[in-house]
Design a protein around this motif. Sequence first.
Motif, PDB file in Angstrom:
ATOM      1  N   LEU A 127      32.866 -31.783-110.128  1.00 32.63           N
ATOM      2  CA  LEU A 127      33.018 -32.462-110.578  1.00 32.63           C
ATOM      3  C   LEU A 127      31.995 -33.821-109.835  1.00 32.63           C
ATOM      4  CD1 LEU A 127      37.617 -32.400-109.649  1.00 32.63           C
ATOM      5  CD2 LEU A 127      35.833 -33.162-112.243  1.00 32.63           C
ATOM      6  N   ASN A 128      32.123 -35.045-110.292  1.00 34.25           N
ATOM      7  CA  ASN A 128      31.246 -35.756-108.989  1.00 34.25           C
ATOM      8  C   ASN A 128      32.144 -36.763-108.154  1.00 34.25           C
ATOM      9  OD1 ASN A 128      32.951 -38.492-109.817  1.00 34.25           O
ATOM     10  ND2 ASN A 128      31.661 -38.103-112.128  1.00 34.25           N
ATOM     11  N   LYS A 129      31.737 -36.860-107.104  1.00 36.65           N
ATOM     12  CA  LYS A 129      32.404 -37.561-106.196  1.00 36.65           C
ATOM     13  C   LYS A 129      33.824 -38.233-105.877  1.00 36.65           C
ATOM     14  CE  LYS A 129      31.491 -38.537-100.675  1.00 36.65           C
ATOM     15  NZ  LYS A 129      30.553 -39.530-100.079  1.00 36.65           N
ATOM     16  N   MET A 130      33.033 -39.130-107.201  1.00 42.44           N
ATOM     17  CA  MET A 130      33.858 -40.189-107.375  1.00 42.44           C
ATOM     18  C   MET A 130      35.268 -39.570-108.136  1.00 42.44           C
ATOM     19  SD  MET A 130      33.713 -43.673-109.617  1.00 42.44           S
ATOM     20  CE  MET A 130      32.725 -44.435-109.403  1.00 42.44           C
ATOM     21  N   ASN A 131      34.927 -38.709-108.613  1.00 39.37           N
ATOM     22  CA  ASN A 131      36.290 -37.736-109.399  1.00 39.37           C
ATOM     23  C   ASN A 131      37.140 -36.863-108.504  1.00 39.37           C
ATOM     24  OD1 ASN A 131      35.900 -39.205-111.752  1.00 39.37           O
ATOM     25  ND2 ASN A 131      34.616 -37.429-112.636  1.00 39.37           N
TER      26      ASN A 131
END
Length: 334
Positions: A223-227
Amino acid sequence: YGNGSSDMSVQAIQQINTMTETIRPLTNSQKLFLQRLLVAHVLTDEKAKDLYQSIQEKFANVVNNDDGETSGDEDDDDDDVDHGYMGNNFEHCLGIINASLMPAFNLEIGTVSLPAAYSPDGDKQTTTRKSSSQDDEEDGGRKPSSSSPLVKYHAIVNRSNDDVAQNYAAARTSLGPHELAFFRKVLEKLVECGNEFLAEHEQQQQGSRKRNRLPVVGCIGVLNKMNLINLRTELEGHHDGKLSIAQTEMALEIMESEGWLVPAAPPGDDDDNNDSDDDDDDEQPKKRKRKPSRKSLKGAYFSIGPRTFMELGEFLQNCGFPEERMPQSILHRS
């Protein structure tokens, strides 16, 4: 009833005294290795052996008191201890330390084998133990495939088998209660993403001649940091609304620094890499896509780290993590 309680207390004290007598004290060099590992939280096998070697060299000139010389304290019971002794080899050293840690604190140095951590800068600092084949050279900092060798990770592990710790991911960490609830949410989501990816991958492989390689163990979900930061809005109960964006970012930094999470390759990187492996036309080489900066919220991806597998394996499986993808634990005994 009072006499019985007194007898139990005496037996408990005798048991504690017997246990403390059987615990062998560590030498100064062994203590230093243990302290450095505690500070680092997780070390790769290569870095752990480098640390072992450097401490050995540091204590190489320490006087062995077996010759009758003392360190200045005539009443010191440790006068006959060679504080430069770190076992016959690296593995033996880990076993000696565990022999003292386990009975005293129910802790030990644990080891798991996982794919090398992704390097977002594209360097090969995490893949120095790879073979020199062309495929390995082309992989660079990408996520290793099933053909890539696994990397050993060492960390101090809690072996108390505490139900609360295992079932609720109450790990030994500096995170507070709201951050721990967020950590549990992160692990649940990563396991869910990994399972979805595996299901899609199996469907794609059916009837296809091209076989995309996957790591044999570990978490596939990323998962990317924003999510990940947005997962804080899914917290319920008394954790609802307790974490700001800044606090959540700080929690993610702690999770990464302590080895609970690791940097992961963006999903598109693996596909691009596999496509380039099957392309035999070298006359017009394809330009590699520029990798997103780790400083970008969208560009930073994370997955499950080695400490989570070591200490919270039961919690991961309760979340639905496939048992066959769990890394094997390596025990060290003297």
